[in-house]
Design a protein around this motif. Structure first.
Motif, PDB file in Angstrom:
ATOM      1  N   LEU A 156     -22.318 -25.223 -25.989  1.00  0.00           N
ATOM      2  CA  LEU A 156     -21.659 -24.356 -27.038  1.00  0.00           C
ATOM      3  C   LEU A 156     -21.546 -22.930 -26.663  1.00  0.00           C
ATOM      4  CD1 LEU A 156     -20.183 -25.604 -29.799  1.00  0.00           C
ATOM      5  CD2 LEU A 156     -21.577 -24.349 -30.829  1.00  0.00           C
ATOM      6  N   VAL A 157     -20.409 -22.391 -25.979  1.00  0.00           N
ATOM      7  CA  VAL A 157     -20.597 -21.522 -24.972  1.00  0.00           C
ATOM      8  C   VAL A 157     -20.055 -20.356 -26.267  1.00  0.00           C
ATOM      9  CG1 VAL A 157     -18.669 -20.205 -24.097  1.00  0.00           C
ATOM     10  CG2 VAL A 157     -19.578 -22.392 -22.937  1.00  0.00           C
ATOM     11  N   SER A 189      -9.536 -23.955 -37.535  1.00  0.00           N
ATOM     12  CA  SER A 189      -8.512 -25.216 -37.638  1.00  0.00           C
ATOM     13  C   SER A 189      -8.261 -26.337 -36.216  1.00  0.00           C
ATOM     14  CB  SER A 189      -6.881 -24.658 -36.765  1.00  0.00           C
ATOM     15  OG  SER A 189      -7.697 -23.722 -35.323  1.00  0.00           O
ATOM     16  N   GLY A 191      -9.730 -28.327 -32.954  1.00  0.00           N
ATOM     17  CA  GLY A 191     -10.082 -28.065 -31.979  1.00  0.00           C
ATOM     18  C   GLY A 191     -11.394 -26.838 -31.377  1.00  0.00           C
ATOM     19  N   LEU A 192     -11.340 -27.000 -32.479  1.00  0.00           N
ATOM     20  CA  LEU A 192     -11.686 -25.318 -32.286  1.00  0.00           C
ATOM     21  C   LEU A 192     -13.938 -25.515 -33.065  1.00  0.00           C
ATOM     22  CD1 LEU A 192      -9.871 -22.976 -34.421  1.00  0.00           C
ATOM     23  CD2 LEU A 192      -9.946 -22.830 -32.177  1.00  0.00           C
ATOM     24  N   LYS A 194     -15.649 -27.499 -34.465  1.00  0.00           N
ATOM     25  CA  LYS A 194     -16.464 -28.004 -35.439  1.00  0.00           C
ATOM     26  C   LYS A 194     -17.789 -28.783 -35.939  1.00  0.00           C
ATOM     27  CE  LYS A 194     -12.660 -28.362 -37.811  1.00  0.00           C
ATOM     28  NZ  LYS A 194     -11.116 -27.840 -37.488  1.00  0.00           N
ATOM     29  N   THR A 195     -17.049 -29.605 -34.739  1.00  0.00           N
ATOM     30  CA  THR A 195     -17.576 -30.836 -34.923  1.00  0.00           C
ATOM     31  C   THR A 195     -18.803 -30.703 -33.675  1.00  0.00           C
ATOM     32  OG1 THR A 195     -16.187 -32.364 -34.997  1.00  0.00           O
ATOM     33  CG2 THR A 195     -17.680 -33.113 -34.475  1.00  0.00           C
ATOM     34  N   HIS A 196     -18.903 -30.155 -32.900  1.00  0.00           N
ATOM     35  CA  HIS A 196     -19.777 -30.235 -31.968  1.00  0.00           C
ATOM     36  C   HIS A 196     -20.528 -28.917 -32.237  1.00  0.00           C
ATOM     37  CE1 HIS A 196     -20.613 -28.720 -27.529  1.00  0.00           C
ATOM     38  NE2 HIS A 196     -21.350 -28.331 -28.113  1.00  0.00           N
ATOM     39  N   ILE A 321     -15.686 -21.296 -21.045  1.00  0.00           N
ATOM     40  CA  ILE A 321     -15.901 -22.483 -21.291  1.00  0.00           C
ATOM     41  C   ILE A 321     -15.457 -24.154 -20.341  1.00  0.00           C
ATOM     42  CG2 ILE A 321     -14.532 -25.047 -23.246  1.00  0.00           C
ATOM     43  CD1 ILE A 321     -15.070 -21.893 -25.400  1.00  0.00           C
ATOM     44  N   ILE A 349      -9.601 -25.387 -27.415  1.00  0.00           N
ATOM     45  CA  ILE A 349      -9.940 -26.146 -27.158  1.00  0.00           C
ATOM     46  C   ILE A 349     -10.392 -27.781 -26.609  1.00  0.00           C
ATOM     47  CG2 ILE A 349     -12.968 -26.096 -26.531  1.00  0.00           C
ATOM     48  CD1 ILE A 349     -13.143 -23.373 -28.855  1.00  0.00           C
ATOM     49  N   ARG A 350     -10.102 -28.687 -27.247  1.00  0.00           N
ATOM     50  CA  ARG A 350      -9.731 -29.377 -26.937  1.00  0.00           C
ATOM     51  C   ARG A 350      -8.883 -29.920 -26.230  1.00  0.00           C
ATOM     52  NH1 ARG A 350      -9.556 -32.074 -31.997  1.00  0.00           N
ATOM     53  NH2 ARG A 350     -11.838 -32.305 -32.085  1.00  0.00           N
ATOM     54  N   GLU A 353      -9.762 -28.843 -23.077  1.00  0.00           N
ATOM     55  CA  GLU A 353     -10.744 -29.638 -21.743  1.00  0.00           C
ATOM     56  C   GLU A 353     -10.010 -30.698 -21.213  1.00  0.00           C
ATOM     57  OE1 GLU A 353     -15.250 -29.249 -23.932  1.00  0.00           O
ATOM     58  OE2 GLU A 353     -13.847 -31.248 -24.507  1.00  0.00           O
TER      59      GLU A 353
HETATM   60  P1  ADP Z   1     -12.898 -29.740 -34.163  1.00  0.00           P
HETATM   61  O1  ADP Z   1     -13.840 -30.501 -34.810  1.00  0.00           O
HETATM   62  O2  ADP Z   1     -13.103 -28.447 -34.423  1.00  0.00           O
HETATM   63  O3  ADP Z   1     -11.633 -29.930 -33.828  1.00  0.00           O
HETATM   64  P2  ADP Z   1     -14.402 -30.222 -32.063  1.00  0.00           P
HETATM   65  O4  ADP Z   1     -16.078 -29.982 -32.398  1.00  0.00           O
HETATM   66  O5  ADP Z   1     -14.193 -31.303 -31.463  1.00  0.00           O
HETATM   67  O6  ADP Z   1     -13.375 -29.058 -32.522  1.00  0.00           O
HETATM   68  O7  ADP Z   1     -14.070 -29.980 -30.419  1.00  0.00           O
HETATM   69  C1  ADP Z   1     -12.934 -29.918 -29.692  1.00  0.00           C
HETATM   70  C2  ADP Z   1     -13.529 -29.984 -27.798  1.00  0.00           C
HETATM   71  O8  ADP Z   1     -13.926 -28.954 -27.638  1.00  0.00           O
HETATM   72  C3  ADP Z   1     -14.912 -30.511 -28.042  1.00  0.00           C
HETATM   73  O9  ADP Z   1     -15.142 -31.254 -26.979  1.00  0.00           O
HETATM   74  C4  ADP Z   1     -16.021 -29.506 -27.495  1.00  0.00           C
HETATM   75  O10 ADP Z   1     -17.109 -29.704 -26.813  1.00  0.00           O
HETATM   76  C5  ADP Z   1     -15.128 -28.663 -27.581  1.00  0.00           C
HETATM   77  N1  ADP Z   1     -15.908 -26.908 -27.615  1.00  0.00           N
HETATM   78  C6  ADP Z   1     -15.751 -26.736 -28.662  1.00  0.00           C
HETATM   79  N2  ADP Z   1     -16.464 -25.650 -29.105  1.00  0.00           N
HETATM   80  C7  ADP Z   1     -16.705 -25.524 -27.512  1.00  0.00           C
HETATM   81  C8  ADP Z   1     -17.319 -24.086 -27.227  1.00  0.00           C
HETATM   82  N3  ADP Z   1     -17.828 -23.226 -27.561  1.00  0.00           N
HETATM   83  N4  ADP Z   1     -17.941 -24.025 -26.042  1.00  0.00           N
HETATM   84  C9  ADP Z   1     -17.987 -25.191 -24.831  1.00  0.00           C
HETATM   85  N5  ADP Z   1     -17.198 -26.493 -25.251  1.00  0.00           N
HETATM   86  C10 ADP Z   1     -16.390 -26.032 -26.831  1.00  0.00           C
END
Ligand code: ADP
Ligand code: MG
Length: 485
Positions: A156-157, A189, A191-192, A194-196, A321, A349-350, A353
Motif C-alpha cells: 500500500l503505497v 470514494s 477505488g481509492l 479502502k478495502t486494501h 503505485i 486507483i483500481r 491498475e
Molecule cells: P476501494 O475499496 O476504496 O474501492 P480498493 O481497496 O479495492 O478500493 O483499491 C482498488 C485497487 O487499488 C486495489 O487493487 C488496491 O490494491 C489498489 N490500491 C489502492 N490504494 C493503493 C495504494 N496506496 N498503493 C497501492 N495500491 C493501491
C-alpha cells in the motif's frame, strides 16, 4: 536575541504564548498536518509556567504525544523557559459517563506522559472501560480471517492522499483495541484503497498477534448471514460468533443504510466488542455524516473513534503505485509509459491498475513490445468508457515540457519571470479545460489562492490580445494539449 525584554513589553497570556508556539510549529510541520492537528487546539490557561491547551479528543491528544511531543517540548521551552510545562485538557467524547473535560498533566520535558507510569492512561481516567474478568483467548475457535495477503501495508503505497488513514491503521495494528481509534472508520470514494487498507490492518494484526481472532467481512455478507440466521432461528449463534472476535473488519457499511434490523444487530455486536476493548474497523464510501437512513445511535458511535479519509492520489503517488504494481508483477515499463498512464487516469486507483493490466495483456496477446503508441491506444479505449476530463496535472506537464521547466519549479513559489508566465498559462488552461475551482487550481500551482488564479487568467487574456508572439505560444500549447487528449 533579547527575548525577555521584547516580551515584557507585550501582554503575556495563554493566547499570546500559544500563538507564538504555533508560529514555530507551523514552520516545522506540513500545512495539512498543521491544519489537522494544531489548528483545532485552543489555549485555555496559563498559570506559573504551565500552559494548558484544549484538544478536541483523546485521539488528537495521543497523536500529538506520539508524533509531536519533541516539537511541543521544544516550543514550550522556548516560550516559557526551562521550567515550562504543558498540560492538556481533553474534551470528552468517547464515554457517556464522563461529560466533563478531563485533564492530563504532562511534563513538557523528560518522558512523554504516556510512557510515564505516574501518569495514568487516558483510558483509565475515563472510567474503567477495561474489564479485568475477560480472559483473552478463551474458547476461541479457529476461524479463517478472510484476509487477502496481497493487500498488505507493504503493497500500500503511501502518499498525501492516505497518510493519515494509513498511519492510524498502522497504529491500530500495533495495539488493536488499545488506542482511541476505535472504531476506526476509513472512508473515501470508490477505488481509492479502502478495502486494501482494511485488509492491511488485519494482516498486520495477525502478524503481530497471531492468537487474536481477526475477521474481515464485506457488509453484504454480514447482512446475508444475518438474514439466514433469522430464517433458521439461529440469531443468537450469529451474534455470539461476531462477539467472539478480537478484531472485526466490516467493509462498505454504506450498504447497511435503510436496513434497520441489520443495523440493530450490528449495534449490539458493536457495543459488546467496544466494551471489551475489541477493535472495530469499518469502511464506507462517504463520510458518516452523509449516510442517510443510518440510525443516529450508530452514527454517534462512529464518532467515538477516528474517521480518516482517503483522497485521490496525486501524480507522484499514482506513478509510485504503478511502479509498485509492476515490481510485484515483475514487469518493466519505461518511465514515459508509466507517466503517460498516471497522467491519463487520475481519480481511481483500481482503474489505474486496470489500465496497466490491459496494456500488459494486450502486448502479450499480440506478442508486441509495449510502446508508448500501444499504451496510448489502450488508454484511449480504456478511458473512453469512463469520462475523460483533462487534468490539471496533465496541463502542467505539457506546459512544463513546452517551456522546458521542471514540474517542481512550476509548483514552487518562485517569482522568476519565465516561471510566473508558465504558471499563469497552466492556470489559464486549467480554468478553460477542467471543471476545477479557482482555488483548487491555485492549490495545484504552488499553493496560490483563487484571486491569483483569476489574475493569471486575466493577464493571459490581455497578453493574447496585445502580444502576437505570446498568442502564437498559447495556440501552440492549446494544440499540444488537444493532441494528447
Ligand atoms: P476501494 O475499496 O476504496 O474501492 P480498493 O481497496 O479495492 O478500493 O483499491 C482498488 C485497487 O487499488 C486495489 O487493487 C488496491 O490494491 C489498489 N490500491 C489502492 N490504494 C493503493 C495504494 N496506496 N498503493 C497501492 N495500491 C493501491
Ligand atoms: Mg472496497
Amino acid at each position: 536575541m533579547p527575548k525577555e525584554k521584547e516580551s515584557t513589553s507585550k501582554i503575556i497570556n495563554e493566547t499570546t504564548v500559544w500563538e507564538n508556539c504555533l508560529k514555530l510549529i507551523r514552520d516545522n510541520v506540513n500545512p495539512q498536518n498543521f491544519k489537522t492537528w494544531f489548528e483545532p487546539i485552543k489555549a485555555v490557561k496559563l498559570e506559573q509556567n504551565t500552559l494548558t491547551i484544549e484538544v478536541p479528543s483523546q485521539f488528537v491528544y495521543e497523536w500529538l504525544e506520539e508524533h509531536y511531543i519533541g516539537l511541543l517540548r521544544k516550543t514550550i521551552k522556548r516560550e516559557l523557559g526551562a521550567e515550562g510545562r504543558l498540560e492538556y485538557s481533553i474534551l470528552m467524547e468517547t464515554s457517556s459517563q464522563a461529560e466533563k473535560p478531563y485533564t492530563v498533566k504532562l511534563p513538557a520535558k523528560g518522558n512523554s506522559g504516556l510512557k510515564n507510569p505516574s501518569v495514568p492512561m487516558p483510558q483509565q481516567i475515563s472510567g474503567g472501560i477495561r474489564n479485568p474478568f475477560i480472559i483473552p483467548g478463551l474458547k476461541k475457535i479457529d476461524i479463517d480471517s478472510q484476509l487477502i495477503s496481497n493487500y498488505s501495508f507493504e503493497n500500500l503505497v503511501e502518499g498525501d492522499c492516505n497518510r493519515l488513514a494509513r498511519s492510524a491503521g498502522f497504529a491500530v495494528a500495533q495495539k488493536p483495541g488499545g488506542t482511541s481509534f476505535n472504531p476506526l472508520l476509513i472512508y473515501g470514494s470508490v477505488g481509492l484503497g479502502k478495502t486494501h487498507l482494511a485488509h492491511a490492518i488485519g494482516i498486520e494484526i495477525k502478524n503481530n498477534f497471531p492468537n487474536k481472532t481477526v475477521l474481515y467481512v464485506p457488509s453484504e455478507k454480514f447482512m446475508h448471514q444475518f438474514v439466514d440466521a433469522v430464517k433458521n432461528n439461529s440469531q443468537n449463534d450469529f451474534v455470539h460468533f461476531y462477539q467472539m472476535m478480537d478484531v472485526l473488519i466490516i467493509d462498505d457499511i454504506q450498504f447497511f443504510t435503510g436496513k434497520e434490523k441489520t443495523q440493530d444487530v450490528f449495534f449490539h455486536i458493536f457495543n459488546h466488542l467496544h466494551q471489551n476493548n475489541k477493535q472495530i474497523i469499518l469502511t464506507c464510501d462517504k463520510p458518516p455524516v452523509d449516510l442517510q437512513n443510518m440510525e443516529q445511535r450508530l452514527l454517534s458511535r462512529f464518532k467515538w473513534g477516528l474517521s480518516a479519509d482517503l483522497q485521490v492520489p496525486d501524480l507522484e503517488t499514482r506513478i509510485a503505485i504503478l511502479r509498485k504494481k509492476m515490481y510485484v508483477d515483475g514487469i518493466e515499463l519505461s518511465n514515459e509509459i508509466t507517466e503517460y498512464i498516471a497522467l491519463s487516469i487520475t481519480n481511481n486507483i483500481r482503474e489505474l491498475e486496470g489500465a496497466l493490466v490491459s496494456i500488459i495483456a494486450q502486448s502479450s496477446l499480440n506478442k508486441k513490445p509495449i510502446t508508448l503508441e500501444l499504451a496510448k491506444q489502450m488508454i484511449d479505449k480504456f478511458v473512453k468508457n469512463t469520462v475523460h476530463e483533462i487534468s490539471i496535472d496533465y496541463i502542467q506537464k505539457i506546459v512544463c515540457d513546452y517551456f522546458e521547466l521542471p514540474l517542481e519549479v512550476l509548483k514552487s513559489k518562485t517569482r522568476k519571470r519565465e516561471v510566473v508566465q508558465a504558471r499563469q498559462l497552466a492556470m489559464y488552461f486549467s480554468k478553460q479545460l477542467t471543471k476545477s475551482s479557482l482555488s483548487n487550481i491555485g492549490m495545484h500551482c504552488g499553493g496560490k489562492d483563487h484571486a491569483t488564479v483569476l489574475h493569471a487568467c486575466r493577464t493571459v487574456n490581455n497578453l493574447i490580445d496585445t502580444d502576437k508572439k505570446f498568442k502564437a505560444q498559447v495556440a501552440d500549447l492549446q494544440k499540444r494539449i488537444n493532441l494528447s487528449r
